[in-house]
Every structure is written in C-alpha cells, then in structure tokens.
Design an enzyme around this catalytic site. Structure first.
Site, PDB file in Angstrom:
ATOM      1  N   ASP A  93       6.025  -5.973  -1.626  1.00  0.00           N
ATOM      2  CA  ASP A  93       5.880  -7.317  -2.194  1.00  0.00           C
ATOM      3  C   ASP A  93       6.200  -7.309  -3.690  1.00  0.00           C
ATOM      4  OD1 ASP A  93       3.599  -6.067  -3.103  1.00  0.00           O
ATOM      5  OD2 ASP A  93       2.242  -7.715  -2.609  1.00  0.00           O
ATOM      6  N   LYS A 152       2.123  -2.504   5.514  1.00  0.00           N
ATOM      7  CA  LYS A 152       1.261  -1.916   4.485  1.00  0.00           C
ATOM      8  C   LYS A 152       0.340  -2.997   3.970  1.00  0.00           C
ATOM      9  CE  LYS A 152       2.617  -0.855   0.097  1.00  0.00           C
ATOM     10  NZ  LYS A 152       1.712  -1.716  -0.684  1.00  0.00           N
ATOM     11  N   GLU A 197      -1.695   4.569  -5.803  1.00  0.00           N
ATOM     12  CA  GLU A 197      -0.944   4.073  -6.966  1.00  0.00           C
ATOM     13  C   GLU A 197      -1.773   4.196  -8.250  1.00  0.00           C
ATOM     14  OE1 GLU A 197       0.986   0.268  -6.574  1.00  0.00           O
ATOM     15  OE2 GLU A 197       1.468   0.173  -8.720  1.00  0.00           O
TER      16      GLU A 197
HETATM   17  O1  KIV Z   1       5.167  -3.552  -3.462  1.00  0.00           O
HETATM   18  C1  KIV Z   1       5.551  -2.394  -3.631  1.00  0.00           C
HETATM   19  O2  KIV Z   1       6.720  -2.127  -3.929  1.00  0.00           O
HETATM   20  C2  KIV Z   1       4.579  -1.324  -3.444  1.00  0.00           C
HETATM   21  C3  KIV Z   1       4.997   0.070  -3.791  1.00  0.00           C
HETATM   22  C4  KIV Z   1       5.337   0.223  -5.186  1.00  0.00           C
HETATM   23  C5  KIV Z   1       4.026   1.077  -3.316  1.00  0.00           C
HETATM   24  O3  KIV Z   1       3.508  -1.577  -3.040  1.00  0.00           O
END
Ligand code: KIV
Length: 287
Positions: A62, A131, A200
């Site tokens: 996102d 995710k 992260e």
């Molecule tokens: O949104 C994203 O790109 C992410 C990654 C950086 C892990 O969550």
C-alpha cells in the site's frame, strides 16, 4: 487441467510460481534460512515483468499510495486501488510469489469483515496471499483468515498505517518495553498461522530476537540483516521516488535522473524538429 506442481523454488530457476508454502519452508527452525528470501514491492505490469525472475516474492504494497499517487501517508489507499494494482502485477509475474497488502480500514474492525475484503483481493487478483499490519491485537483475525484458506503475511514494528498513533516514522524498539512488545506481536502473529512476517524499522536486537523466536521467515525492511529475508520499495532503490530516502535504503540506480535527461533530449529534438526523423515516419522515402 493439471493441478500437479512441477518443480523447485528460487535459486534453481523454478518452472512454476513460488508459493507461500515454498517461502515458509525456507525457514528451518533452529538454523534459519540457508539463503535469504528476496522480496521487493511491485505496483505495475512492466515493473513486475522486469523484476519477476530476480526475486522470490513481490509485494503489492500500500506504499503505492505515496510512491505512485503522491499521498502523504498510506491511509487513503482503497481496496479498489489494491485490487487494480494486484491484477496488474499478476499480469507481469510468472514466477515470483505475489502478495497484496490490505489497505487501512478494510481488515481491522472484525475477522469477518477482514475475511470478506481479503477474499475479494484473492479472488479478483489471483494473488497467493495478503499482508496486514498489526501485532497481538490482530492475532484473532490472522487465525480466522488462515484457517479459512487465506495465507497471511504479518507486519510488525513500524506499521505505517498507524503513523498517527505512533507519532511518525521513527524506528521502534528503542526501549525494553517497546522491544518486548514487538517480539510479543511477532510471536502472536506467527502462532496465529501467518506464513511469514515483515519487521519494519526496528533495532537489530529486536529483529534478531524475533528471527530466533518464530518458526516462520522474518522479512526485514530497515530491520538489519538479522532477518530471514529482506524487502524494499523498488522505487527507493532505483531512484524513482524523490520525496525522501530513508536511512536503510541503498541506491542501485538513478532512473529518475535518467528519465529527466531522456525527456530533456526528446523535448530538445521536438523543438529543433529533429523528432520525428525519417526512421519514425510511415512511408518516408529513404534518403
Ligand atoms: O507497503 C509496503 O510497501 C510495505 C513494505 C515496505 C513492507 O508494507
């Protein structure tokens, strides 16, 4: 139609798409991963095509809200945006495992609501899993989803959808209390059935403790080499996102500068009537 898998995983030129089970199996409890898992973000078909064979997993993050749409945070990203970009990436990816990020507000309210939104993403994009951000408070939802056929990648530590709650994008786990809470979060997500977990923006000691504590692969971003794999925003390492460059980003190319220079040459050619030339004109006489 055969549903029989064909052959191996990354490292040995796989002839089929890498699955979430392949990713999970890369972690050998006790010893970690033999070879780090390579993950990167992808938002479009051409970028997915360029990167597909180089990586194990592509995440339709996102972060596209900020990188592609110029938003200040990821909070304005919608389910429709994620589905459209998920479809685009799936069109360009033949080998990498593709995971789609769930946007803010689509999965936090209840496990049942989360299931509906995730099922839509899986059905409409054809991705391998989703995710979602959050720790112990999301464990019930992760269990609900994984026990109903939806593979989940967790995301703990600095969770950008909570930027206002966290008070910014600072690295987390600097105090013992905060560090312990992040480890507890990762364990809760792993125990709930996630196939991997993104860590992260944490100190190395926190990432190392999680990598040791859980049996699923840990994928770091700004979380040190003490993870089973790494993920990065492609535009950050390619020099295509100029707004800011986090400390943990290494630049591998300056494509943004190349774009500016190439377009300047094009503009100069048009202004000087050098473009289009004879080679670019239909039916032009050879000189
Ligand atoms: O949104 C994203 O790109 C992410 C990654 C950086 C892990 O969550």
């Amino acid at each position: 139609m055969s549903t029989t898998p064909q052959s191996g995983t990354s490292g040995s030129a796989p002839s089929r798409r890498i699955t979430v089970r392949d990713i999970a199996a890369r972690k050998v409890p006790g010893t970690g991963t033999a070879e780090p898992i390579v993950c990167i973000t992808a938002y479009t078909t051409p970028m997915a095509r360029f990167m597909d064979k180089q990586v194990d997993l592509m995440l339709v993050g996102d972060s596209l809200g900020m990188v592609v749409y110029g938003m200040e945070t990821t909070l304005g990203v919608t389910l429709e945006m994620m589905i459209n970009h998920g479809k685009a990436v799936m069109r360009g990816a033949n080998q990498a495992c593709v995971i789609v990020d769930m946007p803010f507000g689509t999965y936090q309210a209840s496990p049942a609501e989360a299931f509906k939104a995730c099922a839509r993403v899986m059905a409409e994009t054809g991705c391998a899993g989703i995710k979602l951000e959050g720790g112990a408070e999301m464990a019930e939802t992760v269990r609900f989803l994984t026990s109903r056929g939806i593979p989940v990648m967790g995301h703990v530590g600095l969770t950008p959808q909570s930027v206002h709650q966290l008070g910014g994008y600072r690295a987390r786990g600097r105090t013992n209390v905060e560090a312990d809470a992040i480890v507890t979060d990762a364990k809760a997500i792993a125990e709930a059935g996630a196939f991997s977990v993104v860590i992260e923006g944490t100190l190395e000691s926190v990432a190392a403790a999680i990598t040791q504590a859980v049996d699923i692969p840990t994928i770091g971003i700004g979380a040190s080499p003490s993870c089973d794999g790494q993920i990065i925003v492609a535009e950050d390492i390619l020099g295509l996102f100029g707004t800011f460059t986090p400390k943990f980003v290494k630049r591998y190319a300056d494509l943004g500068e190349d774009v500016t220079k190439a377009v300047a040459r094009y503009a100069a050619d048009v202004r000087a009537r050098r473009f289009p030339g004879p080679d670019q004109v239909f039916g032009a006489k050879k000189r």
